[in-house]
Scaffold this active site. Structure first.
Site, PDB file in Angstrom:
ATOM      1  N   GLU A  23      -1.879  16.680 -21.837  1.00 52.12           N
ATOM      2  CA  GLU A  23      -2.106  17.070 -20.440  1.00 52.12           C
ATOM      3  C   GLU A  23      -2.921  18.352 -20.338  1.00 52.12           C
ATOM      4  O   GLU A  23      -3.799  18.467 -19.488  1.00 52.12           O
ATOM      5  CB  GLU A  23      -0.784  17.195 -19.689  1.00 52.12           C
ATOM      6  CG  GLU A  23      -0.091  15.874 -19.438  1.00 52.12           C
ATOM      7  CD  GLU A  23      -0.912  14.889 -18.606  1.00 52.12           C
ATOM      8  OE1 GLU A  23      -1.777  15.320 -17.804  1.00 52.12           O
ATOM      9  OE2 GLU A  23      -0.705  13.678 -18.764  1.00 52.12           O
ATOM     10  N   TYR A 100       1.632  19.493 -11.356  1.00 51.23           N
ATOM     11  CA  TYR A 100       1.086  18.240 -11.894  1.00 51.23           C
ATOM     12  C   TYR A 100       1.543  18.026 -13.342  1.00 51.23           C
ATOM     13  O   TYR A 100       2.071  16.974 -13.693  1.00 51.23           O
ATOM     14  CB  TYR A 100      -0.453  18.197 -11.843  1.00 51.23           C
ATOM     15  CG  TYR A 100      -0.945  17.126 -12.772  1.00 51.23           C
ATOM     16  CD1 TYR A 100      -0.860  15.787 -12.407  1.00 51.23           C
ATOM     17  CD2 TYR A 100      -1.358  17.429 -14.067  1.00 51.23           C
ATOM     18  CE1 TYR A 100      -1.205  14.784 -13.296  1.00 51.23           C
ATOM     19  CE2 TYR A 100      -1.703  16.432 -14.957  1.00 51.23           C
ATOM     20  CZ  TYR A 100      -1.622  15.113 -14.566  1.00 51.23           C
ATOM     21  OH  TYR A 100      -1.940  14.116 -15.454  1.00 51.23           O
ATOM     22  N   ASP A 118      -3.087  14.215  -9.882  1.00 50.91           N
ATOM     23  CA  ASP A 118      -4.254  14.900 -10.428  1.00 50.91           C
ATOM     24  C   ASP A 118      -5.480  14.507  -9.610  1.00 50.91           C
ATOM     25  O   ASP A 118      -5.360  13.866  -8.558  1.00 50.91           O
ATOM     26  CB  ASP A 118      -4.434  14.568 -11.917  1.00 50.91           C
ATOM     27  CG  ASP A 118      -4.870  13.141 -12.188  1.00 50.91           C
ATOM     28  OD1 ASP A 118      -4.883  12.301 -11.268  1.00 50.91           O
ATOM     29  OD2 ASP A 118      -5.215  12.846 -13.347  1.00 50.91           O
TER      30      ASP A 118
END
Length: 167
Positions: A23, A100, A118
């Site tokens: 991520e 997020y 996102d």
């Protein structure tokens, strides 16, 4: 998405550390470009303890070419917290981890019922609705669509749709 999806290596794990690495690497970087860095980074730093103990110069050398070196430094700071005390319930308490990233790692690692919004998910929602939304409104809209017990699959599918169709 259940039938056709890109074979990205982070989709084959539920390890929260590997997911956090992916991520952070994927922030402002295309998935195809991240894959070789992700694989090499995890080979060099296979767990939070390895990354936490690594000299900064080694971390930045492994990150070299991805850009935005502050991401690597924030990732190392976050895993230092994890290496000392384990994964916190609220991942946003980790350095550099926002809503997020916390939602994505939580859903993918532990099946937490959280919508990860996102840029790709925003694109899908705004095109579907035909209107722009504030971050709070986007989060509420995505949460309303979230099917019970399928947060990980839903999040991956929405991201995939936004990255490959709604370009």
């Amino acid at each position: 998405y259940e039938r056709v999806r890109r074979p990205l290596p982070w989709r084959a794990t539920r390890d929260p550390y590997a997911l956090l690495v992916s991520e952070v690497m994927l922030q402002q970087t295309q998935a195809a470009r991240v894959v070789p860095y992700y694989e090499a980074f995890l080979a060099r730093f296979p767990d939070p303890a390895a990354l936490a103990q690594a000299p900064v110069r080694d971390v930045l050398a492994a990150w070299s070419g991805l850009g935005y070196n502050r991401r690597a430094l924030a990732l190392q700071a976050a895993v230092r917290v994890v290496a000392r005390g384990g994964w916190p319930e609220d991942l946003t308490t980790l350095p550099g981890v926002g809503p997020y990233t916390a939602a994505a790692v939580g859903a993918f690692a532990w099946d937490r019922q959280a919508a990860a919004v996102d840029t790709n998910v925003r694109r899908v929602i705004e095109r579907f609705d035909g209107a722009g939304r504030t971050p709070r409104a986007l989060a509420a809209r995505a949460a309303a669509w979230l099917p019970a017990g399928r947060a990980a699959m839903f999040n991956q599918a929405m991201m995939e749709l936004g990255a490959t169709v709604c370009t």
